[in-house]
Design a protein around this motif. Structure first.
Motif, PDB file in Angstrom:
ATOM      1  N   ARG A   1       0.851  -1.186   0.000  1.00 47.33           N
ATOM      2  CA  ARG A   1       0.000   0.000   0.000  1.00 47.33           C
ATOM      3  C   ARG A   1       0.887   1.236   0.000  1.00 47.33           C
ATOM      4  O   ARG A   1       1.929   1.287   0.658  1.00 47.33           O
ATOM      5  CB  ARG A   1      -0.884   0.003   1.236  1.00 47.33           C
ATOM      6  CG  ARG A   1      -1.842   1.189   1.304  1.00 47.33           C
ATOM      7  CD  ARG A   1      -2.500   1.274   2.658  1.00 47.33           C
ATOM      8  NE  ARG A   1      -1.520   1.600   3.676  1.00 47.33           N
ATOM      9  CZ  ARG A   1      -1.675   1.339   4.972  1.00 47.33           C
ATOM     10  NH1 ARG A   1      -2.749   0.717   5.384  1.00 47.33           N
ATOM     11  NH2 ARG A   1      -0.756   1.674   5.841  1.00 47.33           N
ATOM     12  N   GLN A   2       0.445   2.242  -0.731  1.00 46.19           N
ATOM     13  CA  GLN A   2       1.172   3.513  -0.781  1.00 46.19           C
ATOM     14  C   GLN A   2       0.169   4.666  -0.689  1.00 46.19           C
ATOM     15  O   GLN A   2      -0.823   4.689  -1.414  1.00 46.19           O
ATOM     16  CB  GLN A   2       1.976   3.631  -2.085  1.00 46.19           C
ATOM     17  CG  GLN A   2       2.744   4.924  -2.230  1.00 46.19           C
ATOM     18  CD  GLN A   2       3.911   5.024  -1.268  1.00 46.19           C
ATOM     19  OE1 GLN A   2       4.413   4.010  -0.822  1.00 46.19           O
ATOM     20  NE2 GLN A   2       4.324   6.225  -0.949  1.00 46.19           N
ATOM     21  N   LYS A   3       0.423   5.595   0.212  1.00 45.70           N
ATOM     22  CA  LYS A   3      -0.398   6.807   0.305  1.00 45.70           C
ATOM     23  C   LYS A   3       0.120   7.786  -0.732  1.00 45.70           C
ATOM     24  O   LYS A   3       1.282   8.188  -0.691  1.00 45.70           O
ATOM     25  CB  LYS A   3      -0.333   7.409   1.701  1.00 45.70           C
ATOM     26  CG  LYS A   3      -1.295   8.560   1.914  1.00 45.70           C
ATOM     27  CD  LYS A   3      -1.209   9.072   3.343  1.00 45.70           C
ATOM     28  CE  LYS A   3      -2.284  10.094   3.632  1.00 45.70           C
ATOM     29  NZ  LYS A   3      -3.626   9.527   3.578  1.00 45.70           N
ATOM     30  N   VAL A   4      -0.737   8.192  -1.656  1.00 44.24           N
ATOM     31  CA  VAL A   4      -0.339   9.065  -2.754  1.00 44.24           C
ATOM     32  C   VAL A   4      -1.041  10.415  -2.585  1.00 44.24           C
ATOM     33  O   VAL A   4      -2.249  10.470  -2.358  1.00 44.24           O
ATOM     34  CB  VAL A   4      -0.702   8.445  -4.127  1.00 44.24           C
ATOM     35  CG1 VAL A   4      -0.161   9.297  -5.258  1.00 44.24           C
ATOM     36  CG2 VAL A   4      -0.145   7.027  -4.213  1.00 44.24           C
ATOM     37  N   VAL A   5      -0.264  11.478  -2.681  1.00 39.16           N
ATOM     38  CA  VAL A   5      -0.784  12.843  -2.553  1.00 39.16           C
ATOM     39  C   VAL A   5      -0.533  13.578  -3.866  1.00 39.16           C
ATOM     40  O   VAL A   5       0.579  13.574  -4.386  1.00 39.16           O
ATOM     41  CB  VAL A   5      -0.111  13.590  -1.388  1.00 39.16           C
ATOM     42  CG1 VAL A   5      -0.693  14.999  -1.248  1.00 39.16           C
ATOM     43  CG2 VAL A   5      -0.295  12.824  -0.081  1.00 39.16           C
ATOM     44  N   SER A   6      -1.562  14.191  -4.401  1.00 33.65           N
ATOM     45  CA  SER A   6      -1.447  14.881  -5.683  1.00 33.65           C
ATOM     46  C   SER A   6      -0.807  16.253  -5.499  1.00 33.65           C
ATOM     47  O   SER A   6      -0.522  16.697  -4.380  1.00 33.65           O
ATOM     48  CB  SER A   6      -2.826  15.043  -6.322  1.00 33.65           C
ATOM     49  OG  SER A   6      -3.548  16.067  -5.652  1.00 33.65           O
ATOM     50  N   ASN A   7      -0.635  16.921  -6.599  1.00 35.54           N
ATOM     51  CA  ASN A   7      -0.164  18.306  -6.591  1.00 35.54           C
ATOM     52  C   ASN A   7      -1.290  19.245  -6.188  1.00 35.54           C
ATOM     53  O   ASN A   7      -2.461  18.909  -6.280  1.00 35.54           O
ATOM     54  CB  ASN A   7       0.330  18.677  -7.988  1.00 35.54           C
ATOM     55  CG  ASN A   7      -0.773  18.531  -9.034  1.00 35.54           C
ATOM     56  OD1 ASN A   7      -1.454  17.507  -9.084  1.00 35.54           O
ATOM     57  ND2 ASN A   7      -0.955  19.527  -9.857  1.00 35.54           N
ATOM     58  N   ALA A   8      -0.913  20.423  -5.699  1.00 33.31           N
ATOM     59  CA  ALA A   8      -1.887  21.496  -5.476  1.00 33.31           C
ATOM     60  C   ALA A   8      -1.875  22.399  -6.708  1.00 33.31           C
ATOM     61  O   ALA A   8      -0.842  22.584  -7.345  1.00 33.31           O
ATOM     62  CB  ALA A   8      -1.533  22.289  -4.224  1.00 33.31           C
ATOM     63  N   VAL A   9      -3.031  22.939  -7.057  1.00 32.98           N
ATOM     64  CA  VAL A   9      -3.144  23.778  -8.259  1.00 32.98           C
ATOM     65  C   VAL A   9      -3.607  25.170  -7.842  1.00 32.98           C
ATOM     66  O   VAL A   9      -4.561  25.312  -7.070  1.00 32.98           O
ATOM     67  CB  VAL A   9      -4.145  23.165  -9.261  1.00 32.98           C
ATOM     68  CG1 VAL A   9      -4.323  24.077 -10.467  1.00 32.98           C
ATOM     69  CG2 VAL A   9      -3.672  21.792  -9.708  1.00 32.98           C
ATOM     70  N   THR A  10      -2.915  26.179  -8.325  1.00 35.88           N
ATOM     71  CA  THR A  10      -3.268  27.563  -8.028  1.00 35.88           C
ATOM     72  C   THR A  10      -3.809  28.229  -9.286  1.00 35.88           C
ATOM     73  O   THR A  10      -3.180  28.171 -10.347  1.00 35.88           O
ATOM     74  CB  THR A  10      -2.056  28.342  -7.505  1.00 35.88           C
ATOM     75  OG1 THR A  10      -1.577  27.714  -6.306  1.00 35.88           O
ATOM     76  CG2 THR A  10      -2.432  29.780  -7.186  1.00 35.88           C
ATOM     77  N   LEU A  11      -4.985  28.847  -9.156  1.00 32.96           N
ATOM     78  CA  LEU A  11      -5.610  29.554 -10.268  1.00 32.96           C
ATOM     79  C   LEU A  11      -5.494  31.054 -10.036  1.00 32.96           C
ATOM     80  O   LEU A  11      -5.587  31.540  -8.896  1.00 32.96           O
ATOM     81  CB  LEU A  11      -7.084  29.176 -10.392  1.00 32.96           C
ATOM     82  CG  LEU A  11      -7.416  27.700 -10.639  1.00 32.96           C
ATOM     83  CD1 LEU A  11      -8.916  27.524 -10.777  1.00 32.96           C
ATOM     84  CD2 LEU A  11      -6.714  27.187 -11.874  1.00 32.96           C
TER      85      LEU A  11
END
Length: 605
Positions: free
Chosen positions: A273-283
């Protein structure tokens, strides 16, 4: 038995012949050099002959292997059958580039059916971490997954937006996508972004039963869309979409020693198992230009305006409907009714709003209709003047305006209309004050009072003054008494113990009706412990069965009531982890708890 077998075979043959014959080819669109993959041709009926394609650009390791599957169902006397015949090749790319495999064909009843050609792109890259598998592998859910560290390039999640520079209220499509070079088996514990500063609309996403192949930076990834949203920014400036979190389960080569010859031959794998965190996006959200029209109400997108009057000739006191429709793409859901100037002699009701809005990757589109019900009260010729709708077009970066009308109406005099003709010369503003200077004679029995009579200085005045002072001191007395009572925490908790217990018992009754066993037993136990805690002024954390027994006996509570109370708590705890018996049924425990609290309430004053 043989007769039924023959009938079923005839029905299967009938269903097979009746359907249209097709042959479909399937293979991954992108593969890495040296990576084995499957090329499959699927036929929906039994074929007399398979004519294979010419495969020159790939090494044929195996095939074509043949497999069949069929399913027959009879519902309400109707027989349906599905049949699949598959021809499968195992291929391996030799060179980089884009290659096309010519169509294959089959012969069915003397007729030739041809598949589509297959185009495959071969890129340079390392082989996948786990064996190729077109479908997600299953594994034993009871097996404990291990947590391991991976390279970020092997497994990651991205939040992708279709644009980063937008205007306020302009829609943005955000896609949350999984990228993997591993054999993913399960996804759990998703933590969605809060989307603070946005109004969100989630788009329907098909269940992620399998992953597609994509080429990313000369690497082949298995990809799948997890979530998709339409976002409408509500403030200007920098708005950030928080990261998306997910637990990803996958298979990796086992580090344990092989247990059998089959593990050595096929390869042993274990679950991780791996905890995956995405990128944050700034608009970057820009404010709308300041030169908005006076009738602009916040519509952003690309819209059109249409209006229609259901009839232009009516009699007075008959209903007429004006239908105003705004259609297009944008924040349709939040568009308000327009300011329309209706004739003064019309009774106009609030519009009925009808929404037909759909959401897709292109945003929110459809139409919003406002239906105005009008009733003309007087005969005459009337006109609903031209009206307009303003919106901001983010593509052309300017405000636009759409117009509709005018609408002329002829109102005739109805049979039941007894109004005086000259009244039509006045509008509502003129006639709404008529008659205020003439009053009807009051014939009821009214008591008369003296003029220039003042209550100041009369006995009633002094009596009222004294009464007001008495009420003031009474309120002050009871207020101070209440403050003193609230300062006595011990006495206050004792006084409100039964109230809090009834509240928890009421919640337990609701859980009992909903058949939530574990939650019911937990809530019932909390009600009993909370009642003891409040009555004895001892925090729940400091209470135990022994200390509760001692304190209750000191309060002169008879041992039988104490034993019943603690017995109910024991039965609640037992029922949470053991099968339900006659003594641990929810209704039995609930009734016992009410009786014991009622009895204790009489003794613990």
């Amino acid at each position: 038995m043989k007769r039924w077998f023959v009938i079923i075979l005839l029905l299967m043959g009938k269903c097979t012949v009746a359907q249209d014959v097709s042959i479909k080819a399937s293979a991954p669109g992108v593969v890495e050099q040296g990576q084995r993959f499957r090329l499959t041709y699927t036929v929906n009926t039994q074929a007399d002959q398979f004519l294979p394609p010419t495969i020159d650009d790939f090494a044929v390791l195996a095939g074509p292997s043949t497999s069949t599957s069929s399913n027959v169902s009879i519902i309400n006397g109707k027989v349906t059958q599905s049949f699949e015949l598959k021809y499968t090749y195992i291929l391996e790319p030799v060179n980089e580039g884009t290659f096309e495999i010519e169509p294959a064909s089959v012969m069915v009843d003397g007729k030739k059916y041809i598949s589509d050609p297959v185009t495959i792109e071969v890129v340079k890259g390392a082989a996948p971490t786990s064996p190729d598998n077109n479908a997600q592998s299953s594994f034993n859910d009871q097996q404990e997954a291990q947590t391991t560290q991976l390279k970020k390039s092997d497994l990651f999640i991205r939040i992708i937006v279709n644009k980063q520079n937008v205007y306020r209220e302009e829609h943005v499509v955000a896609t949350i996508k999984l990228y993997s070079r591993l054999n993913v088996t399960r996804l759990e514990n998703a933590k969605l972004p809060t989307f603070e500063g946005f109004i969100t609309q989630e788009l329907e996403t098909p269940p992620l039963t399998s992953l597609n192949r994509e080429r990313i930076d000369d690497q082949v990834y298995l990809t799948g869309v997890l979530k998709k949203y339409i976002l409408f920014p509500q403030t200007t400036g920098k708005l950030t979409i928080d990261p998306f979190e997910l637990d990803v389960y996958y298979q990796k080569p086992s580090e344990k020693r092989a247990r059998s010859i089959f593990d050595d031959f096929f390869g042993a794998y274990e679950n991780a198992r791996q905890k995956v965190v995405s990128n944050a996006v700034t608009l970057n959200v820009q404010p709308l230009p300041g030169n908005e029209p006076s009738n602009f109400s916040g519509a952003v997108g690309n819209f059109d305006l249409s209006a229609e009057l259901d009839k232009s000739q009516v009699n007075s006191n008959e209903a007429v409907t004006l239908q105003v429709k705004i259609s297009g793409n944008g924040n349709l859901k939040y568009i308000n009714p327009m300011d329309i100037q209706f004739p003064a002699d019309f009774d106009v009701y609030d519009p009925k709003i009808i929404q037909n809005i759909k959401h897709s990757g292109n945003g929110a589109y459809g139409n919003k209709t406002f239906e105005y019900l009008m009733i003309p009260r007087l005969a005459g010729d009337y006109t609903i003047p031209r009206f307009s709708f303003s919106y901001f077009d983010p593509d052309e970066k300017k405000y636009k305006q759409k117009e509709a009308g005018p609408f002329a109406m002829q109102v005739g005099k109805s049979i039941n209309d007894t109004s005086v003709g000259m009244a039509s010369a006045f509008n509502k503003e003129n006639v709404k004050f008529l008659g205020k200077d003439i009053r009807f004679i009051n014939t009821s029995d009214k008591r008369l009072s003296k003029i220039n009579y003042f209550i100041l200085g009369t006995p009633w005045f002094y009596l009222g003054y004294v009464g007001a002072l008495a009420v003031f001191f009474a309120i002050l007395f009871f207020r101070r008494k209440k403050i003193k009572e609230n300062a006595d925490i011990k006495r206050l908790r004792n006084k409100k113990a039964s109230k809090y217990a009834r509240k928890r018992l009421k919640n337990a009754a609701r859980l009992m009706k909903q058949k939530q066993d574990e939650a019911f037993y937990d809530e019932l136990a909390k009600a009993l412990w909370g009642y003891i805690s409040d009555k004895l002024s001892i925090p729940v954390a400091n209470l135990s069965k022994d200390s509760a027994r001692e304190e209750l006996q000191e309060k002169k509570v008879d041992p039988d009531s104490v034993n019943r109370l603690l017995d109910i708590i024991d039965r609640c705890e037992y029922a949470r982890y053991a099968p339900v018996t006659e003594d641990t049924k929810m209704d039995t425990l609930y009734n016992d708890a009410i009786r014991v609290i009622s009895k204790l309430q009489q003794k613990l004053k």
